[in-house]
Design a protein around this motif. Structure first.
Motif, PDB file in Angstrom:
ATOM      1  N   LEU A   8       1.050  -1.088   0.007  1.00  0.00           N
ATOM      2  CA  LEU A   8      -0.023  -0.080  -0.062  1.00  0.00           C
ATOM      3  C   LEU A   8       0.796   1.078   0.135  1.00  0.00           C
ATOM      4  CD1 LEU A   8      -2.722   1.365   0.138  1.00  0.00           C
ATOM      5  CD2 LEU A   8      -2.507   1.364   2.819  1.00  0.00           C
ATOM      6  N   GLY A  40      -5.800   6.151   2.626  1.00  0.00           N
ATOM      7  CA  GLY A  40      -4.917   5.209   2.921  1.00  0.00           C
ATOM      8  C   GLY A  40      -5.351   4.406   4.156  1.00  0.00           C
ATOM      9  N   PHE A  44      -6.428   0.492   3.810  1.00  0.00           N
ATOM     10  CA  PHE A  44      -5.716  -0.527   4.815  1.00  0.00           C
ATOM     11  C   PHE A  44      -6.719  -1.346   5.555  1.00  0.00           C
ATOM     12  CE2 PHE A  44      -3.343  -1.792   8.724  1.00  0.00           C
ATOM     13  CZ  PHE A  44      -2.383  -2.452   8.041  1.00  0.00           C
ATOM     14  N   HIS A  49      -2.823  -6.048   3.186  1.00  0.00           N
ATOM     15  CA  HIS A  49      -1.475  -5.505   2.828  1.00  0.00           C
ATOM     16  C   HIS A  49      -0.426  -6.014   3.478  1.00  0.00           C
ATOM     17  CE1 HIS A  49      -4.546  -2.366   1.321  1.00  0.00           C
ATOM     18  NE2 HIS A  49      -3.859  -2.565   0.219  1.00  0.00           N
ATOM     19  N   LEU A  52       3.364  -1.577   4.092  1.00  0.00           N
ATOM     20  CA  LEU A  52       2.802  -0.027   4.038  1.00  0.00           C
ATOM     21  C   LEU A  52       3.868   0.991   3.734  1.00  0.00           C
ATOM     22  CD1 LEU A  52       0.113   1.572   4.059  1.00  0.00           C
ATOM     23  CD2 LEU A  52       0.455   1.542   6.726  1.00  0.00           C
ATOM     24  N   CYS A  67       0.644   6.255  10.661  1.00  0.00           N
ATOM     25  CA  CYS A  67       1.393   5.112  11.129  1.00  0.00           C
ATOM     26  C   CYS A  67       0.876   4.802  12.393  1.00  0.00           C
ATOM     27  CB  CYS A  67       2.880   5.763  11.049  1.00  0.00           C
ATOM     28  SG  CYS A  67       4.095   4.454  11.711  1.00  0.00           S
ATOM     29  N   VAL A  70      -2.158   2.784  12.413  1.00  0.00           N
ATOM     30  CA  VAL A  70      -2.198   1.551  11.901  1.00  0.00           C
ATOM     31  C   VAL A  70      -1.414   0.668  12.901  1.00  0.00           C
ATOM     32  CG1 VAL A  70      -0.842   0.048  10.462  1.00  0.00           C
ATOM     33  CG2 VAL A  70      -1.998   2.068   9.438  1.00  0.00           C
ATOM     34  N   ILE A  78       6.274  -1.243   8.161  1.00  0.00           N
ATOM     35  CA  ILE A  78       5.846   0.170   7.600  1.00  0.00           C
ATOM     36  C   ILE A  78       7.022   0.779   7.247  1.00  0.00           C
ATOM     37  CG2 ILE A  78       5.009   2.404   8.245  1.00  0.00           C
ATOM     38  CD1 ILE A  78       3.093   1.259  10.155  1.00  0.00           C
TER      39      ILE A  78
END
Length: 237
Positions: A8, A40, A44, A49, A52, A67, A70, A78
């Protein structure tokens, strides 16, 4: 690289978004894209995914905020992208839970190498949401378990416990702890950790090491990893 690996990419610059997406697809990745943080985040939540890739400066919800959100429920690898590479951007991204970062413009071979490294690290950890089995506590320990005070590390089952309770570690944090646990009492410098944990074949930015050590200390105990000034870090026996 299997096309089942999905990246992603959240980037507000359309030119960069398209060019990076095309490069990753040429390497066999399936790429989803978003031009702002909120879109985004929605993507997600809706789709699975494996990696990231976040720009720091995004309209609405910026990369740092995305961030953090998530990380509230996912350990997905990430990678942050910063246009400036300023210390503040780097530190903020890593403190928010990012595993690594690159400075734009980034060489495509470097970007792909970093993504592959993230995927290798992620393969060491149980899948997100997978609860560790009951297993033995630190008092008795299982065969092959490594015990450091109230901290127990099972390097084969990839389970970490503190005072008998499971500790949830992100893939990079787990690999870092495994590296320390394999070398108890031995000082490991930042370059060694970059090679063995981050898979860097070159000297990366040691700030990723320092920030990951800080995050790991919060989870396993602040005094468990000792700083040896001028040299590096070591896990107390």
């Amino acid at each position: 690289m299997s096309a089942s690996v999905t990246v992603l990419l959240v980037e507000d610059d359309e030119v960069i978004r398209r060019s990076v997406g095309m490069v990753l697809e040429r390497y066999g990745y399936h790429v989803s894209t978003a031009g702002d943080g909120l879109t985004g985040l929605e993507l997600f939540r809706e789709q699975r995914h494996d990696v990231l890739l976040l720009d720091v400066m995004l309209p609405g919800l910026d990369g740092i905020g995305l961030c953090r959100q998530v990380r509230e429920w996912s350990l997905v690898p990430i990678l942050m992208m910063s246009a400036r590479g300023d210390a503040l951007d780097v530190v903020s991204g890593l403190e928010a839970g990012a595993d690594d970062y690159v400075v734009k413009p980034v060489d495509t071979s470097v970007l792909v190498a970093r993504i592959r490294s993230l995927l290798r690290r992620a393969s060491f950890a149980p899948s997100p949401g997978q609860a560790p089995g009951p297993g033995p506590g630190p008092a008795d320990g299982g065969a092959g378990d490594l015990v450091f005070g109230d901290l127990t590390v099972d390097p084969q089952g990839l389970v970490v416990r503190r005072a008998g309770e499971p500790v949830a570690l992100a893939p990079t944090e787990l690999r870092l702890l495994l590296e320390f646990a394999a070398n108890p009492g031995i000082v490991l410098d930042r370059q060694t950790l970059l090679r063995n944990v981050w898979d860097y074949g070159w000297d990366g930015d040691s700030r990723v090491v320092d920030l990951c050590v800080q995050r790991l200390r919060k989870k396993i105990g602040a005094d468990r990893i000792e700083t040896v000034r001028g040299f590096g870090y070591k896990l107390r026996r």
